[in-house]
Write an enzyme that holds these catalytic residues in place. Structure first.
Site, PDB file in Angstrom:
ATOM      1  N   HIS A 169       0.831  -1.207   0.000  1.00 20.88           N
ATOM      2  CA  HIS A 169       0.000   0.000   0.000  1.00 20.88           C
ATOM      3  C   HIS A 169       0.861   1.250   0.000  1.00 20.88           C
ATOM      4  O   HIS A 169       1.788   1.367   0.796  1.00 20.88           O
ATOM      5  CB  HIS A 169      -0.913   0.008   1.233  1.00 20.88           C
ATOM      6  CG  HIS A 169      -2.108  -0.878   1.075  1.00 20.88           C
ATOM      7  ND1 HIS A 169      -3.249  -0.726   1.817  1.00 20.88           N
ATOM      8  CD2 HIS A 169      -2.328  -1.915   0.247  1.00 20.88           C
ATOM      9  CE1 HIS A 169      -4.123  -1.641   1.452  1.00 20.88           C
ATOM     10  NE2 HIS A 169      -3.592  -2.390   0.511  1.00 20.88           N
TER      11      HIS A 169
ATOM     12  N   TYR B 263      -9.373   5.731   7.292  1.00 21.46           N
ATOM     13  CA  TYR B 263      -9.523   6.146   8.691  1.00 21.46           C
ATOM     14  C   TYR B 263     -10.538   7.290   8.705  1.00 21.46           C
ATOM     15  O   TYR B 263     -10.269   8.345   8.130  1.00 21.46           O
ATOM     16  CB  TYR B 263      -8.192   6.651   9.259  1.00 21.46           C
ATOM     17  CG  TYR B 263      -7.152   5.569   9.477  1.00 21.46           C
ATOM     18  CD1 TYR B 263      -6.411   5.057   8.421  1.00 21.46           C
ATOM     19  CD2 TYR B 263      -6.907   5.079  10.758  1.00 21.46           C
ATOM     20  CE1 TYR B 263      -5.448   4.069   8.634  1.00 21.46           C
ATOM     21  CE2 TYR B 263      -5.944   4.096  10.983  1.00 21.46           C
ATOM     22  CZ  TYR B 263      -5.225   3.594   9.916  1.00 21.46           C
ATOM     23  OH  TYR B 263      -4.284   2.618  10.138  1.00 21.46           O
TER      24      TYR B 263
ATOM     25  N   PRO C  74      -4.357   0.708  18.635  1.00 22.18           N
ATOM     26  CA  PRO C  74      -4.050   0.212  17.285  1.00 22.18           C
ATOM     27  C   PRO C  74      -4.191   1.250  16.166  1.00 22.18           C
ATOM     28  O   PRO C  74      -3.842   0.955  15.025  1.00 22.18           O
ATOM     29  CB  PRO C  74      -5.071  -0.921  17.086  1.00 22.18           C
ATOM     30  CG  PRO C  74      -6.163  -0.647  18.064  1.00 22.18           C
ATOM     31  CD  PRO C  74      -5.554   0.088  19.210  1.00 22.18           C
TER      32      PRO C  74
ATOM     33  N   LYS D 237       1.064   0.472  14.981  1.00 23.72           N
ATOM     34  CA  LYS D 237       2.475   0.442  15.400  1.00 23.72           C
ATOM     35  C   LYS D 237       2.855  -0.761  16.274  1.00 23.72           C
ATOM     36  O   LYS D 237       4.047  -1.074  16.402  1.00 23.72           O
ATOM     37  CB  LYS D 237       2.813   1.719  16.189  1.00 23.72           C
ATOM     38  CG  LYS D 237       2.911   2.942  15.333  1.00 23.72           C
ATOM     39  CD  LYS D 237       4.205   2.953  14.543  1.00 23.72           C
ATOM     40  CE  LYS D 237       4.121   3.823  13.329  1.00 23.72           C
ATOM     41  NZ  LYS D 237       4.022   3.140  12.064  1.00 23.72           N
TER      42      LYS D 237
ATOM     43  N   TYR E 288       3.658   7.054  10.086  1.00 24.81           N
ATOM     44  CA  TYR E 288       2.846   5.873   9.745  1.00 24.81           C
ATOM     45  C   TYR E 288       3.684   4.852   8.978  1.00 24.81           C
ATOM     46  O   TYR E 288       3.684   3.659   9.305  1.00 24.81           O
ATOM     47  CB  TYR E 288       1.629   6.295   8.916  1.00 24.81           C
ATOM     48  CG  TYR E 288       0.590   5.191   8.785  1.00 24.81           C
ATOM     49  CD1 TYR E 288      -0.568   5.204   9.561  1.00 24.81           C
ATOM     50  CD2 TYR E 288       0.774   4.128   7.900  1.00 24.81           C
ATOM     51  CE1 TYR E 288      -1.503   4.192   9.471  1.00 24.81           C
ATOM     52  CE2 TYR E 288      -0.157   3.109   7.798  1.00 24.81           C
ATOM     53  CZ  TYR E 288      -1.297   3.149   8.575  1.00 24.81           C
ATOM     54  OH  TYR E 288      -2.230   2.138   8.486  1.00 24.81           O
TER      55      TYR E 288
END
Ligand code: APR
Ligand code: PHB
Length: 394
Positions: free
Chosen positions: A75, A204, A296, A300, A388
């Site tokens: 991704h 998200y 979560p 990480k 991220y």
């Protein structure tokens, strides 16, 4: 007859313990891994699914990425949603080429167990450790029960990879150990569904109804989460109610549609942050969830666990090759720098996207302003993308 002495005694066969055993084996360092659960349980436990570049590199170097390279989904970004709009964070463009992989923790665990049982050092299932003694001596001792008998394993070093509820942490005296914690006033309801993902990349979503996340396990299996109140019983959430709520929280202008399908698993996850310092006392080391927990939202947990054992395996290899304990002595400080960065990022992602019970309209406006800023400024977006997609291991 199990061994009674080893160089590195590893407690816990989650991703941290299994990857450490693999890395030590590759460096010719003797170890024994003790896991309290049975193999099927460990291989089925649903956990996260996002791997940073550094985690993938380590799995590849250790020879454990054959299936990951075949089945993992690469991704190059995530999508943020708020106020019925969507904004993509482009990882390679914002980070100088970094990307992430979608490959479930359950699959990594299966791959590492298969390798360990075929080529590796002893891996004992249903071997429950109940004490670690003599952390500050030359030869710490692990007490465990296996096949109905109490046993002992003496070690040159012990590594506690035994998760948040493990026993290794108790080997650090109370006067030395310090734990920093934060509890969040909400949990996640997670589902697995037999339906192709409704997106190419993770979504998200901030919404007035609470947070939602669309993730995936494969081209035919979706993984989705909803923010729910603490204490929620999944039995009170019918499949239809879950899909309706997901649909409402992901709503955007345009013609995007959420695909529905049979729900195959449903569970509630608590959200918490915790760090125990130091991550080493005498000859006992902590790695992964045994030392730190993150909510979560930043994906990480697994990557931090991998980073710890990469640093630790390198330190053991240095000791073996040169006799220098310099890297081992630096282990706790080296890891904690990365841990606190990930703690902050996970806290940021969580508090930026979730709605507290009773949250003021002022606080909501601040959240939306923060998200608008990420959409407007490549600098703000790069800060998110770098964290991220993952900072370098050391
Ligand atoms: N004796 C032996 N094994 C134990 C004991 C014990 N007393 N206590 C716990 N264990 C085992 C657990 O059964 C589990 O398999 O230790 C393992 C710990 O594994 P994880 O909880 O998966 O922790 P870790 O390997 O650090 O991986 C971190 O897990 O929670 C997720 O999001 C987190 O993805 C991250 C990853
Ligand atoms: C998951 O796929 O389970 C997942 C992905 C991203 C997260 C958390 C969980 O931030």
């Amino acid at each position: 007859m199990p061994k009674t002495h080893t160089t590195v005694g590893i407690i816990g066969g989650g991703p941290a313990g299994l990857l450490l055993a693999r890395l030590l084996h590759n460096s010719g360092i003797d170890c024994v891994l003790l896991e309290s659960r049975d193999r099927a349980y460990v291989e089925q436990r649903q956990r996260a699914g996002i791997l940073e570049q550094g985690t993938v590199d380590a799995l590849r170097e250790s020879g454990a990425a054959e299936r990951l390279d075949r089945e993992g989904l690469v991704h190059d970004g995530i999508e943020l949603r708020w106020n019925r709009r969507a904004h993509r964070i482009d990882f390679p463009a914002l980070t100088g080429g970094r990307r992430v992989w979608v490959y479930a923790q359950t699959e990594i665990v299966k791959d590492l167990i298969a390798l360990q049982l075929t080529y590796g050092a002893p891996l004992l299932f249903e071997a429950a450790v109940h004490a670690v003694e003599g952390a500050d001596t030359e030869e710490p001792l692990i007490r465990y029960t296996h096949e109905g008998r109490d046993k002992t394993l003496t070690c040159d070093y012990v590594v506690g990879c035994d998760g948040f509820h493990g026993v290794a942490r108790t080997a650090i005296p109370d006067g030395v150990k310090r734990t920093y914690e934060h509890a969040y006033p909400y949990s996640w309801l997670g589902i697995l569904a037999d339906v192709p993902p409704s997106c190419d990349e993770l979504i998200y979503a901030h919404s007035p109804r609470g947070f939602a996340l669309h993730s995936m396990r494969s081209p035919t299996v979706s993984r989705l989460y909803l923010q729910v109140p603490n204490g929620t019983d999944p039995a009170n959430w019918s499949d239809e109610r879950i899909w309706d709520e997901l649909e409402a929280r992901f709503a955007v202008d345009g013609d995007w549609k959420l695909r529905r399908g049979p729900v195959t698993a449903k569970s509630v996850l608590p959200m918490r942050s915790s760090v125990t310092e130091p991550m080493r006392y005498g000859r006992v080391f902590l790695a992964g969830d045994a030392a730190h927990i993150v909510p979560p939202t930043g994906a990480k947990g697994l990557n931090l666990a991998a980073a710890d054992v990469i640093v630790l395996a390198r330190a053991f290899a240095r000791l073996k090759d040169t006799g220098s304990a310099e890297l081992l002595d630096a282990y706790s400080d080296t890891c904690l720098r990365r841990v606190w960065r990930a703690e902050h990022f996970s806290y940021f992602m969580t508090t930026a996207l979730h709605t507290d019970p009773g949250q003021s309209p002022f606080a909501t406006r601040l959240q939306l302003s923060r998200l608008d800023r990420i959409a407007a400024s490549p600098h703000a977006a790069a800060e998110l993308a770098e964290n991220y997609a993952g900072l370098p291991t050391v």
